[in-house]
Design a protein around this motif. Structure first.
Motif, PDB file in Angstrom:
ATOM      1  N   HIS A   1       0.833  -1.221   0.000  1.00  0.00           N
ATOM      2  CA  HIS A   1       0.000   0.000   0.000  1.00  0.00           C
ATOM      3  C   HIS A   1       0.862   1.264   0.000  1.00  0.00           C
ATOM      4  CE1 HIS A   1      -3.806  -2.012   0.150  1.00  0.00           C
ATOM      5  NE2 HIS A   1      -3.410  -2.744   1.179  1.00  0.00           N
TER       6      HIS A   1
ATOM      7  N   SER B   1       0.655   6.291  -7.055  1.00  0.00           N
ATOM      8  CA  SER B   1      -0.549   6.999  -7.514  1.00  0.00           C
ATOM      9  C   SER B   1      -0.506   8.482  -7.158  1.00  0.00           C
ATOM     10  CB  SER B   1      -1.839   6.335  -7.017  1.00  0.00           C
ATOM     11  OG  SER B   1      -1.933   6.444  -5.650  1.00  0.00           O
TER      12      SER B   1
ATOM     13  N   CYS C   1      -9.917   2.842  -2.653  1.00  0.00           N
ATOM     14  CA  CYS C   1      -9.271   4.163  -2.561  1.00  0.00           C
ATOM     15  C   CYS C   1      -7.855   4.107  -2.001  1.00  0.00           C
ATOM     16  CB  CYS C   1     -10.119   5.105  -1.717  1.00  0.00           C
ATOM     17  SG  CYS C   1     -10.245   4.580   0.018  1.00  0.00           S
TER      18      CYS C   1
ATOM     19  N   LEU D   1     -11.175  -2.253   0.930  1.00  0.00           N
ATOM     20  CA  LEU D   1     -11.255  -3.522   1.654  1.00  0.00           C
ATOM     21  C   LEU D   1     -10.360  -3.522   2.895  1.00  0.00           C
ATOM     22  CD1 LEU D   1     -12.212  -6.536   1.366  1.00  0.00           C
ATOM     23  CD2 LEU D   1     -10.134  -6.942   0.062  1.00  0.00           C
TER      24      LEU D   1
HETATM   25  C1  LIG Z   1      -3.933  -1.400  -6.857  1.00  0.00           C
HETATM   26  S1  LIG Z   1      -4.629  -0.761  -5.419  1.00  0.00           S
HETATM   27  C2  LIG Z   1      -5.062   0.891  -5.869  1.00  0.00           C
HETATM   28  C3  LIG Z   1      -5.277   1.790  -4.684  1.00  0.00           C
HETATM   29  C4  LIG Z   1      -5.613   3.251  -4.997  1.00  0.00           C
HETATM   30  N1  LIG Z   1      -6.788   3.402  -5.806  1.00  0.00           N
HETATM   31  C5  LIG Z   1      -4.429   3.943  -5.646  1.00  0.00           C
HETATM   32  O1  LIG Z   1      -4.518   4.313  -6.825  1.00  0.00           O
HETATM   33  O2  LIG Z   1      -3.417   4.107  -4.953  1.00  0.00           O
HETATM   34  C6  LIG Z   1      -6.218  -1.561  -5.371  1.00  0.00           C
HETATM   35  C7  LIG Z   1      -7.003  -1.243  -4.124  1.00  0.00           C
HETATM   36  O3  LIG Z   1      -8.249  -1.927  -4.206  1.00  0.00           O
HETATM   37  C8  LIG Z   1      -8.562  -2.436  -2.919  1.00  0.00           C
HETATM   38  N2  LIG Z   1      -9.448  -3.613  -3.066  1.00  0.00           N
HETATM   39  C9  LIG Z   1      -9.134  -4.809  -3.566  1.00  0.00           C
HETATM   40  N3  LIG Z   1     -10.186  -5.651  -3.498  1.00  0.00           N
HETATM   41  C10 LIG Z   1     -11.195  -4.941  -2.938  1.00  0.00           C
HETATM   42  C11 LIG Z   1     -12.536  -5.241  -2.579  1.00  0.00           C
HETATM   43  N4  LIG Z   1     -13.041  -6.456  -2.800  1.00  0.00           N
HETATM   44  N5  LIG Z   1     -13.269  -4.266  -2.028  1.00  0.00           N
HETATM   45  C12 LIG Z   1     -12.755  -3.028  -1.807  1.00  0.00           C
HETATM   46  N6  LIG Z   1     -11.482  -2.684  -2.114  1.00  0.00           N
HETATM   47  C13 LIG Z   1     -10.723  -3.633  -2.666  1.00  0.00           C
HETATM   48  C14 LIG Z   1      -7.211  -2.789  -2.325  1.00  0.00           C
HETATM   49  O4  LIG Z   1      -7.221  -2.879  -0.916  1.00  0.00           O
HETATM   50  C15 LIG Z   1      -6.313  -1.678  -2.852  1.00  0.00           C
HETATM   51  O5  LIG Z   1      -6.225  -0.607  -1.956  1.00  0.00           O
END
Ligand SMILES: C[S@@+](CC[C@H](N)C(=O)[O-])C[C@H]1O[C@@H](n2cnc3c(N)ncnc32)[C@H](O)[C@@H]1O
Length: 359
Positions: free
Chosen positions: A146, A153, A187, A210
């Motif tokens: 993270h 990002s 997010c 999540l």
């Molecule tokens: C690749 S990261 C991108 C995070 C953020 N949007 C960024 O650009 O830095 C994908 C994000 O989706 C979240 N995620 C994955 N599966 C999820 C779910 N089933 N419900 C909610 N969030 C989820 C992860 O915890 C992670 O923070």
């Protein structure tokens, strides 16, 4: 540790070319790890003023152990990242390299992305196990994911929101100024929501993720900035409930690694008010591997997919769509979720992603 030398006299020209390519790759792969180390230790920042330094001077300036710094400089010098004055024993970061290396690099830090190599390396044994037994590696098993994602990002999303991403949907900035409800699904640590909440005080922002750990960091950041128009909730997007309540929904690099991407897209469609906009940033690839031969980042995309995006989805009992799900499948799934009008955009600052504006 040694590398076997190919028997040069017994090789065909094609074999000579291929073994040469493999040797080049092991050097590049190893240099990638050292770029990550340089990024994390602040060594590039310490060299950024372009002054030639001995390894002792650099170690002193960066507050690091000289023996380690000297070995790192050996890797950086022989890889052509740092130049070396043999007689004066001085190491210099060339002018053309400085804007791309280290935190706060003037033209966007490219050294930050090398951190992902180490993040993925940390779960290699678990991934090998999955090759044998199936299943997946969960988010919690990745060290520093993270943190690295947020750094990445910050550069591709946060700095570009105002001038490049929001203008993709005409009229959006005026609506945000007037006051609308906005959500960001997946997010992470909430940088995008907090940035927008500070810029558009009449609008209300909600970030869902999540991972509780990322939500706590997002809330802390919002509190420290004194933001009262943003909230964050730890929610599994697979089961997002509720009726139309948002005027604008974002996902930044967050659909392909969902457990059930099609369900999440359908929830997003349902959560949008009439006239609402969904803005999806996701990996720029084609859905068929054969069409990705000229994609500059394809090997990186498939690697990070196999060792992170696909496996975290499978770990949730999900479908394991993968980072290279591609534009064609993305468009079909957006249509399937009920988006009748979708436009795709490439932005010059972000060579890794496509931006979909969906209504
Ligand atoms: C690749 S990261 C991108 C995070 C953020 N949007 C960024 O650009 O830095 C994908 C994000 O989706 C979240 N995620 C994955 N599966 C999820 C779910 N089933 N419900 C909610 N969030 C989820 C992860 O915890 C992670 O923070």
């Amino acid at each position: 540790m040694t590398i076997d030398a190919p028997q040069a006299d017994a090789l065909t020209p094609a074999e000579t070319a291929f073994t040469g390519k493999l040797i080049e790759m092991i050097n590049h792969g190893a240099t990638g790890l050292m770029l990550s180390v340089g990024h994390r230790t602040g060594l590039f920042e310490a060299m950024r003023d372009g002054r030639g330094m001995t390894s002792e001077q650099l170690a002193h300036r960066a507050g690091l152990n000289e023996r380690y710094v000297r070995e790192w400089l050996g890797a950086m010098t022989t890889a052509g990242i740092v130049s070396f004055d043999r007689d004066a024993r001085l190491y210099t970061l060339p002018e053309a390299h400085r804007p791309f290396l280290g935190r706060g690099a003037a033209k966007g830090s490219m050294s930050s992305m090398f951190q992902f190599l180490a993040v993925l390396g940390g779960v290699e044994s678990r991934i090998v196990e999955c090759f044998h037994k199936g299943g997946g590696v969960s988010y919690a098993e990745f060290e520093r994911f993270h943190e690295c994602m947020a750094e990445e990002s910050e550069q591709t999303v946060v700095v570009a929101l105002d001038d490049a991403i929001l203008p993709l949907a005409p009229g959006l900035i005026a609506r945000l100024e007037a006051g609308i409800a906005v959500a960001d699904i997946g997010c992470g640590i909430g940088k995008a929501m907090n940035h927008l909440a500070a810029r558009f005080p009449n609008s209300h922002f909600t970030g869902f993720d999540l991972c509780e750990e990322t939500i706590l960091l997002a809330q802390l950041d919002a509190r420290e900035q004194g933001l009262e128009n943003v909230r964050f909730a730890a929610v599994d997007a697979t089961g997002l409930a509720g009726d139309a309540q948002f005027d604008l929904i974002f996902t930044f690099d967050a659909v392909h690694d969902q457990a059930e991407p099609a369900a999440v897209l359908a929830h997003i469609r349902r959560l949008l008010k009439p006239g609402g906009v969904y803005l999806m940033q996701d990996i720029d690839a084609a859905s068929d591997v054969a069409d990705n031969m000229d994609n500059l980042l394809a090997p990186f995309t498939y690697t990070i997919s196999c060792m992170h995006c696909m496996t975290v989805s499978l770990a949730q009992g999900g479908q394991g769509l993968g980072a290279a799900w591609g534009e064609q499948l993305a468009l079909a799934m957006l249509k399937g979720a009920g988006f009748a009008d979708v436009t795709t955009h490439r932005l010059p600052h972000d060579i890794q992603n496509l931006y979909y504006v969906c209504r």
